[in-house]
Design a protein around this motif. Structure first.
Motif, PDB file in Angstrom:
ATOM      1  N   GLY A 139       0.710  -1.114  -0.159  1.00  0.00           N
ATOM      2  CA  GLY A 139       0.002   0.130   0.015  1.00  0.00           C
ATOM      3  C   GLY A 139       0.832   1.452   0.061  1.00  0.00           C
ATOM      4  O   GLY A 139       0.578   2.244  -0.620  1.00  0.00           O
ATOM      5  N   ILE A 140       1.787   1.357   0.643  1.00  0.00           N
ATOM      6  CA  ILE A 140       2.744   2.315   0.855  1.00  0.00           C
ATOM      7  C   ILE A 140       3.575   2.480  -0.427  1.00  0.00           C
ATOM      8  O   ILE A 140       3.586   3.663  -0.933  1.00  0.00           O
ATOM      9  N   PHE A 141       4.041   1.430  -0.829  1.00  0.00           N
ATOM     10  CA  PHE A 141       4.604   1.700  -2.535  1.00  0.00           C
ATOM     11  C   PHE A 141       3.683   2.327  -3.420  1.00  0.00           C
ATOM     12  O   PHE A 141       4.254   2.891  -4.169  1.00  0.00           O
ATOM     13  N   ILE A 142       2.310   1.669  -3.455  1.00  0.00           N
ATOM     14  CA  ILE A 142       1.476   2.042  -4.659  1.00  0.00           C
ATOM     15  C   ILE A 142       1.290   3.672  -4.350  1.00  0.00           C
ATOM     16  O   ILE A 142       0.956   4.330  -5.319  1.00  0.00           O
ATOM     17  N   CYS A 143       1.075   4.007  -3.050  1.00  0.00           N
ATOM     18  CA  CYS A 143       0.824   5.256  -2.797  1.00  0.00           C
ATOM     19  C   CYS A 143       2.163   6.395  -3.072  1.00  0.00           C
ATOM     20  O   CYS A 143       1.723   7.274  -3.899  1.00  0.00           O
ATOM     21  N   PRO A 202      -4.998   5.018  -8.605  1.00  0.00           N
ATOM     22  CA  PRO A 202      -4.273   4.090  -7.847  1.00  0.00           C
ATOM     23  C   PRO A 202      -3.740   4.402  -6.433  1.00  0.00           C
ATOM     24  O   PRO A 202      -3.427   3.691  -5.628  1.00  0.00           O
ATOM     25  N   PHE A 203      -3.449   5.864  -6.267  1.00  0.00           N
ATOM     26  CA  PHE A 203      -3.459   6.341  -4.907  1.00  0.00           C
ATOM     27  C   PHE A 203      -4.299   5.875  -4.076  1.00  0.00           C
ATOM     28  O   PHE A 203      -4.121   5.632  -2.945  1.00  0.00           O
ATOM     29  N   LEU A 204      -5.642   6.138  -4.283  1.00  0.00           N
ATOM     30  CA  LEU A 204      -6.830   5.793  -3.620  1.00  0.00           C
ATOM     31  C   LEU A 204      -6.742   4.140  -3.330  1.00  0.00           C
ATOM     32  O   LEU A 204      -7.165   3.960  -2.068  1.00  0.00           O
ATOM     33  N   SER A 261      -4.858  -3.423   5.512  1.00  0.00           N
ATOM     34  CA  SER A 261      -3.602  -4.171   6.016  1.00  0.00           C
ATOM     35  C   SER A 261      -3.444  -3.770   7.365  1.00  0.00           C
ATOM     36  O   SER A 261      -3.076  -4.569   8.225  1.00  0.00           O
ATOM     37  N   LEU A 262      -3.712  -2.580   8.018  1.00  0.00           N
ATOM     38  CA  LEU A 262      -3.534  -1.883   9.377  1.00  0.00           C
ATOM     39  C   LEU A 262      -4.777  -2.709  10.019  1.00  0.00           C
ATOM     40  O   LEU A 262      -4.476  -3.136  11.208  1.00  0.00           O
ATOM     41  N   VAL A 263      -5.912  -3.025   9.623  1.00  0.00           N
ATOM     42  CA  VAL A 263      -7.164  -3.858  10.099  1.00  0.00           C
ATOM     43  C   VAL A 263      -6.546  -5.296  10.446  1.00  0.00           C
ATOM     44  O   VAL A 263      -6.874  -5.708  11.450  1.00  0.00           O
ATOM     45  N   LEU A 264      -5.953  -5.449   9.233  1.00  0.00           N
ATOM     46  CA  LEU A 264      -5.487  -7.138   9.489  1.00  0.00           C
ATOM     47  C   LEU A 264      -4.632  -7.207  10.656  1.00  0.00           C
ATOM     48  O   LEU A 264      -4.412  -8.238  11.310  1.00  0.00           O
ATOM     49  N   LEU A 265      -3.572  -6.231  10.599  1.00  0.00           N
ATOM     50  CA  LEU A 265      -2.468  -6.377  11.644  1.00  0.00           C
ATOM     51  C   LEU A 265      -3.154  -6.244  12.939  1.00  0.00           C
ATOM     52  O   LEU A 265      -2.774  -6.921  14.182  1.00  0.00           O
ATOM     53  N   ILE A 266      -3.927  -5.401  13.263  1.00  0.00           N
ATOM     54  CA  ILE A 266      -4.651  -4.834  14.514  1.00  0.00           C
ATOM     55  C   ILE A 266      -5.151  -6.256  15.088  1.00  0.00           C
ATOM     56  O   ILE A 266      -5.441  -6.936  16.094  1.00  0.00           O
ATOM     57  N   LEU A 267      -6.165  -7.054  13.869  1.00  0.00           N
ATOM     58  CA  LEU A 267      -6.963  -7.982  14.439  1.00  0.00           C
ATOM     59  C   LEU A 267      -6.006  -9.268  14.651  1.00  0.00           C
ATOM     60  O   LEU A 267      -6.326 -10.043  15.424  1.00  0.00           O
ATOM     61  N   SER A 268      -4.809  -9.269  13.922  1.00  0.00           N
ATOM     62  CA  SER A 268      -3.946 -10.482  14.211  1.00  0.00           C
ATOM     63  C   SER A 268      -3.388 -10.261  15.568  1.00  0.00           C
ATOM     64  O   SER A 268      -2.998 -11.561  16.359  1.00  0.00           O
ATOM     65  N   VAL A 269      -3.136  -9.247  16.184  1.00  0.00           N
ATOM     66  CA  VAL A 269      -2.534  -8.937  17.294  1.00  0.00           C
ATOM     67  C   VAL A 269      -3.525  -9.160  18.315  1.00  0.00           C
ATOM     68  O   VAL A 269      -3.270  -9.845  19.595  1.00  0.00           O
ATOM     69  N   LYS A 270      -4.810  -8.857  18.300  1.00  0.00           N
ATOM     70  CA  LYS A 270      -5.906  -9.081  18.771  1.00  0.00           C
ATOM     71  C   LYS A 270      -6.094 -10.683  19.165  1.00  0.00           C
ATOM     72  O   LYS A 270      -6.112 -11.171  20.186  1.00  0.00           O
ATOM     73  N   ALA A 271      -5.730 -11.479  18.050  1.00  0.00           N
ATOM     74  CA  ALA A 271      -5.947 -12.872  18.204  1.00  0.00           C
ATOM     75  C   ALA A 271      -4.761 -13.253  18.836  1.00  0.00           C
ATOM     76  O   ALA A 271      -5.045 -14.568  19.562  1.00  0.00           O
TER      77      ALA A 271
END
Length: 151
Positions: free
Chosen positions: A16-20, A40-42, A51-61
């Protein structure tokens, strides 16, 4: 599974950072006159946010919750097919034209990925292609690839 979710989340965050970054480099334009990097920026922002949501949920798991992104191994093939179909769409877009390429792409996604019946997949593809043509060609006055067949 949380380890795979974290690896996936970090990879998608970097993507996502690379695409932005690359979209910004190409040029964003403004809201009234979007540049080639605007959409493409959007997309990069959406990938970054999800991906932030995925990371937060994986930490929660890891703290006791039960969140599994790659839990169903049969779906991994569908994810790979989805990625490959998007690549094929981009490759064939200029060769066969926007309308026909979009029609084939939507039929494939609806039939193979969403597992719709043929009749529903074809109707969805026709409606989607028609609506996309109206929005991009008639309303936004965008030049669309017509392909070798003139469609």
């Amino acid at each position: 599974m949380k380890k795979l979710d974290q690896i996936s989340g970090l990879f998608l965050l970097a993507l996502g950072i690379f695409i932005c970054f690359e979209s910004y480099r190409v040029g964003l334009g403004d809201m009234h006159n979007p540049g080639p990097g605007f959409f493409p920026f959007l997309t990069g922002l959406a990938i970054f946010g999800l991906s932030l949501v995925l990371l937060i949920l994986s930490v929660k798991a890891g703290m006791g919750g039960q969140v599994i992104f790659w839990g169903n191994r049969e779906k991994i093939l569908q994810v790979a097919l989805c990625v490959l179909s998007v690549q094929a769409y981009g490759f064939f877009l200029e060769k066969i034209g926007f309308v026909f390429c979009t029609l084939i792409f939507i039929v494939f996604i609806a039939k193979v990925i969403a597992e719709m019946r043929w009749s529903g997949a074809v109707m969805l593809a026709i409606l989607s292609s028609f609506c996309a043509y109206i929005v991009f060609r008639l309303l936004l006055k965008t030049d669309l690839p017509i392909g070798n067949w003139g469609i």
